[in-house]
Write an enzyme that holds these catalytic residues in place. Structure first.
Site, PDB file in Angstrom:
ATOM      1  N   GLU A 765       8.999-100.499 -10.868  1.00  0.00           N
ATOM      2  CA  GLU A 765       9.058-100.267 -12.293  1.00  0.00           C
ATOM      3  C   GLU A 765      10.569-100.082 -12.889  1.00  0.00           C
ATOM      4  O   GLU A 765      10.937 -99.020 -12.612  1.00  0.00           O
ATOM      5  CB  GLU A 765       8.137 -99.258 -13.001  1.00  0.00           C
ATOM      6  CG  GLU A 765       6.641 -99.506 -12.695  1.00  0.00           C
ATOM      7  CD  GLU A 765       5.891-100.670 -13.421  1.00  0.00           C
ATOM      8  OE1 GLU A 765       6.663-101.189 -14.411  1.00  0.00           O
ATOM      9  OE2 GLU A 765       5.116-101.004 -12.838  1.00  0.00           O
ATOM     10  N   CYS A 799      12.362 -95.956 -20.664  1.00  0.00           N
ATOM     11  CA  CYS A 799      12.238 -97.674 -20.426  1.00  0.00           C
ATOM     12  C   CYS A 799      11.617 -98.476 -21.542  1.00  0.00           C
ATOM     13  O   CYS A 799      11.905 -99.445 -21.594  1.00  0.00           O
ATOM     14  CB  CYS A 799      11.739 -97.811 -19.020  1.00  0.00           C
ATOM     15  SG  CYS A 799      10.272 -97.138 -18.645  1.00  0.00           S
TER      16      CYS A 799
END
Ligand SMILES: Cc1cc2nc3c(=O)[nH]c(=O)nc-3n(C[C@H](O)[C@H](O)[C@H](O)COP(=O)(O)OP(=O)(O)OC[C@H]3O[C@@H](n4cnc5c(N)ncnc54)[C@H](O)[C@@H]3O)c2cc1C
Length: 1008
Positions: A765, A799
């Site tokens: 990720e 993020c």
């Protein structure tokens, strides 16, 4: 002294019958009244009131509202009502007839909506009729607004106020607008209130005297009465910072209250959302103690806390010898409170049966009437009944008589544009009657208007039953005090939530055999929760952890993990799940302390830290349940003689490399997924978050995870990290972090070193350059706060953070200006302080890299906001801070608009159309999160189809994904498409095997 009329007819033919026992539509058994005579009197007064009111139906005070075609249709058709009210809410932002027509057609063509006959034809009209159609609809909505809103400002409403006065009705003026997103906006509201308080007494001073309206049983009552909403006066109002909010609000209110004292203006504090209730009560009392102004406060009977709330104010008034007015209302935010509580998993603060609200209204009325001051020197509460429900009003009137108080000891208050017949009847009955008169512009008025429309069309509305449906007096005046044999729907809503939402199956033996539900965040509006949290974080300690693991340590750990694999793999999955459930329980027990560790170590503010712990708990509970189903043998087909099955097996040794920004949640999520699926795991938390990483490791051990199944590796990425990733025994790498490291891991894992007999699986990720689109029809109050929160929450170090706001040009200037002003209100400081919204960046490396981007930005775009840092003494010692920065007019190709910065730097881009916005939003190498603020259904639909990101959020912030509800993760260069906290996630940690057995022997198979 006025008294309530006691005409014979008011008693009616059934005046001596036993108290009524009409079952309410929502059930319940009536409780026999303690005082049948009082009940009798309530009915007599109520009947008289109702009869008088119904006589006024066809005059100028008629209920014209319900004859409006649109509203009439809305009451018959729920789907139409939803879309109509949504359109009404959007309407003030629509600038041209084309936009009005376009949006109307869009709303009315939503699935399941049948527009009323006339409207349907108009919608299909060709271009020529579009203008006429828009004008008609504009007229209808404007007239709806005008019905409930008296004018754009007080000056324009004075004529209406005077007309009211001439009809024997007083007023309380309210300035519309309940959200302010910045201090600049709060100051504007403050100025408007001051103007009002200074100018209105003169404007109304010329009117003739009215004894009834200007005195109560104790003396004079101010002619000018103003209602204020505290939420409009201080942008930083937040119960998490209780004392700071009170101080800020008192600063804003000080001049208003002093002006009110000097001009003899009555000030009423309106009551808004439950989360601000305790704050408002406390504020009210402190304001009264600070300034001697004629004071009142609205209190809500729909709150389960209503009885306690009113007792609190009465006790204070008595003790302090003050006389204040309580305007008792039922409450205007019932739907919101119910929906919001369920979303959060908090107890629903409002009653869930209408009759319970009505009963609480009567109990609260009784407490107020009992405490009504009898003489000028007595402390106590004077009651104003803010209701259009004749039963609720009649109760107060009857009790007043019983308590031997004159009728002018009470006041009746109703809303502008509603129940005009009742107002006329109240005047006829000699009651002091006041109208609540909102003034203001359409845009800030929409929330108020929509609440009124909802209230008037609600199935539960007394007014609707009384004047639209002409329900019999017997039912309308029925006693609301009941007992119920069925469970409380509001309590059930939360308690049975897991079964209703079915985020997972219920798994026997796991987590009390119930489906998964999210761990509720701390409800910081509650004093005891705030105080417990503050105590826990004050004593939380970050363990000292040295990142001194070596490659040799890694070697040994890998060997131990490899050796543990057969044993851990063979363990029944429920036993592995039990470890996770136990870990969740430990985290729950240590919950606030864990937050404290992250606040201190990672610089998270209170809510961010609490959210991190909740998410960690959620991962444990969610994966514990998902794993059980995953490891069951799945039979494919039902062929006789052939048994086809799929099963899953663990992959092998797992390496978890986790980031510092969700130092507990992400570490916990990746690790528990690996462990519950049978993979012995080595965890390597990020350097800046080793302390919480170690605490998590200890919790897993305490929960029963064996020493060789979870191992802690704190060491440099270059050596230990590289060894773990490249080693031949490693089967699986779960990584969350930067794109550079992620791509490096993917490349390294692609190599097959000597002795490795498998391909490594990488779950990676990575970053994002996430965009929020702000459309022409966006609700800017929400868009500004949503973008601000998404861009600057945890200093932009998520993020999922918003790095780009892509704004359609008609909304651009206003949005940008309000966003900058709103961002200025963020408080930068030490995150241990609950008032602080914005803490330090993680370390000096981040500090330098973000600053470099800010310099690049200055050469690429216009710096619209660079906030100043407060004095050093207000910052966390030894930490690096970068204040929020906003760049405007950022070109689509600019580096700051394309590269991940991972800090508090937001680019704002201007586009011409929604389509262009989508193109820009999709135009980077990332695809993680994205958001749209729009009130155009077709654009939301287009975004669903074409805004290609892993997590798309419509009309809400883009961070804070919840396990089970918003599985999280992106694709393109944001990740490999795995979805943490989603139903597919565990599949990445296992390998499928398919088994086929021929079960036929000698032509015979079981089951034929
Ligand atoms: C002068 C004045 C000032 C006001 N100021 C405020 C204020 O400061 N803050 C505020 O919140 N409201 C305020 N209101 C609005 C007021 O709360 C609503 O107008 C009121 O709820 C309508 O109540 P009613 O007694 O007229 O009608 P009713 O029809 O008897 O009651 C309707 C109310 O019942 C409640 N209800 C509906 N369904 C349910 C259910 N299933 N379970 C439990 N309860 C249910 C809701 O609160 C709903 O509004 C004010 C009203 C007036 C008249």
């Amino acid at each position: 002294m006025p008294s309530i009329t006691r005409s014979k007819s008011s008693r009616g033919p059934d005046a001596h019958r036993e108290p009524r026992s009409v079952p309410a539509p929502d059930g319940g058994q009536p409780i026999a009244p303690d005082d049948p005579a009082l009940e009798e009197r309530i009915h007599a007064l109520g009947t008289e009131f109702l009869e008088l009111a119904r006589r006024h139906r066809s005059g100028i005070l008629s209920a014209a509202f319900w004859s409006e075609k649109l509203i009439d249709w809305a009451m018959k058709d729920e789907a139409f009502k939803v879309q109509l009210f949504r359109f009404v809410d959007t309407f003030p932002t629509l600038k041209t007839p084309e936009q009005v027509h376009d949006h109307l057609v869009d709303y009315m063509s939503q699935p399941g909506v049948t527009p009323p006959p006339g409207l349907g034809l108009g919608l299909k009209a060709g271009r020529l009729l579009k203008g006429a159609m828009s004008r008609t609809v504009t007229r209808q909505i404007t007239s709806m607004g005008e019905r409930f809103i008296a004018g754009v400002d007080a000056a324009s409403a004075v004529d209406q106020l005077e007309k009211l006065w001439s009809r024997g009705i007083g007023f309380s003026v309210d300035l519309l607008g309940e959200a302010c997103v910045s201090e600049a906006e709060a100051r504007v509201y403050q100025g408007k209130y001051l103007d009002l308080i200074r100018s209105l007494p003169e404007a109304v001073g010329r009117w003739p005297a009215n004894e009834r309206l200007e005195s109560d049983h104790l003396g004079p009552v101010p002619r000018t009465n103003v209602s204020i909403k505290i939420s409009s006066l201080f942008a930083r109002t937040d119960p998490i910072d209780f004392e700071g909010s009170i101080a800020g609000l008192m600063d804003a209110l000080g001049p208003i209250l002093e002006a009110a004292r000097d001009s003899n203006v009555f000030i009423n504090f309106d009551m808004e959302l439950f989360e601000h209730k305790d704050l408002t009560l406390e504020l009210f009392m402190r304001c009264c103690e600070a300034v001697e102004f004629p004071a009142g406060l609205a209190m809500q009977a729909y709150l389960r806390s209503g009885d306690d709330d009113v007792r609190r104010i009465i006790d204070w008034a008595r003790k302090s010898g003050r006389q204040v007015t309580v305007r008792l209302v039922k409450g205007a935010y019932w739907d919101y409170e119910t929906i919001h509580a369920e979303e959060q998993g908090w107890p629903v603060p409002v009653w869930s049966r209408k009759a319970e609200t009505d009963a609480c209204f009567e109990r609260m009325s009784a407490r107020c009437i009992e405490s009504t001051p009898r003489g000028p020197g007595d402390g106590g509460v004077k009651l104003a009944l803010g209701s259009h429900n004749v039963r609720s009003i009649a109760y107060g009137l009857a009790l007043l008589e019983k308590e031997d108080l004159p009728s002018n000891a009470i006041e009746v208050q109703m809303l502008h544009g509603m129940a005009d017949q009742l107002k006329a009847a109240a005047v006829e009955m000699g009651l002091r009657t006041r109208e609540y008169v909102p003034v203001g512009e359409m845009i800030p008025g929409m929330a108020y208007l929509v609440r009124r429309l909802l209230e008037n069309t609600s199935n539960e509305s007394w007014l609707r039953a009384g004047f639209h449906e002409n329900v019999a007096p017997e039912t309308l005046l029925a006693c609301p005090h009941r007992t119920y044999s069925t469970p409380d729907p509001g309590v059930e809503r939360i308690e049975r939530g897991p079964e209703r939402h079915q985020l997972t199956e219920a798994v026997e033996g796991v987590g009390e055999n119930r489906p998964f539900s999210n761990e509720p965040a701390r409800e910081f509006s509650q004093k005891e929760i705030r105080e417990r949290f503050a105590r826990a974080i004050a004593s939380a300690k970050v363990p000292e952890v040295k990142a001194n693991a070596t490659e040799d340590d890694a070697e040994q750990a890998l060997a131990a993990a490899q050796a543990a694999l057969p044993r851990w793999r063979a363990l029944p999955v429920r036993e592995r799940s039990a470890v996770l459930v136990k870990a969740a329980a430990i985290m729950r027990r240590r919950r606030d302390e864990l937050s404290g560790i992250m606040i201190r170590e990672a610089g998270k503010v209170w809510r961010e830290a609490d959210g991190d712990v909740c998410e960690a708990i959620d991962f444990c509970e969610y994966y514990a349940r998902q794993a059980v189903a995953l490891f069951e043998y799945q039979r494919l087909g039902r062929f006789i003689g052939e048994l086809d099955q799929v099963i899953y097996q663990p992959r092998g040794v797992a390496v978890v490399i986790s980031p510092w920004n969700f130092p507990l949640a992400i570490l916990c999520g990746m690790t528990t997924a690996a462990i519950v699926t049978g993979n012995p795991t080595l965890i390597k938390p990020a350097g800046p978050a080793l302390g919480i990483g170690r605490v998590f490791f200890d919790i897993m051990r305490e929960a029963g995870c064996p020493a060789d199944v979870i191992q802690f590796m704190a060491g440099p990425g270059r050596t230990v990290g590289a060894k773990l990733v490249r080693d031949h025994r490693t089967a699986l790498i779960a990584f969350t972090g930067s794109m550079e490291v992620g791509l490096d891991i993917v490349a390294a894992a692609g190599q097959v070193p000597r002795g490795q007999h498998h391909l490594k699986k990488v779950i990676s990720e990575m970053g994002g350059k996430n965009a929020i689109i702000v459309d022409a029809s966006a609700d800017l109050d929400e868009a500004v706060l949503g973008v601000r929160q998404s861009a600057f929450g945890y200093q932009g170090q998520k993020c999922s953070a918003c790095a780009r706001a892509v704004v359609v040009e008609s909304a651009y200037e206003t949005f940008l200006e309000r966003l900058c002003e709103s961002t200025r209100t963020l408080k930068i400081g030490d995150p241990l302080d609950p008032a602080v919204d914005f803490g330090p960046v993680i370390d000096n490396n981040a500090y330098r890299s973000i600053n470099e981007y800010i310099e690049i930005g200055k050469s690429e775009a216009r710096l619209a906001l660079a906030m100043d840092l407060p004095h050093e003494s207000r910052l966390a010692a030894g930490r690096d801070y970068i204040a929020p920065h906003i760049f405007a007019e950022v070109p689509a190709e600019a580096r700051i608009g394309n590269e991940e910065i991972f800090g508090p730097v937001l680019s704002v881009l201007k586009v011409k159309t929604f389509d262009e916005a989508l193109e820009v939003a999709n135009g980077t190498a990332f695809a993680l999160t994205g958001g749209v603020y729009s009130r155009k259904p077709a654009n939301l639909e287009k975004a669903r189809a074409e805004f290609r990101v892993g997590n798309l959020y419509l009309n809400r912030p883009i961070t804070g994904a919840l396990v089970g509800r918003q599985p999280f993760g992106g694709f393109a260069l944001s990740g490999v498409g795995t979805k943490a906290g989603g139903p597919d996630y565990l599949l990445h940690f296992v390998e499928p095997r398919s088994i086929c057995e021929n079960t036929m022997r000698r032509g015979f198979a079981p089951g034929i």
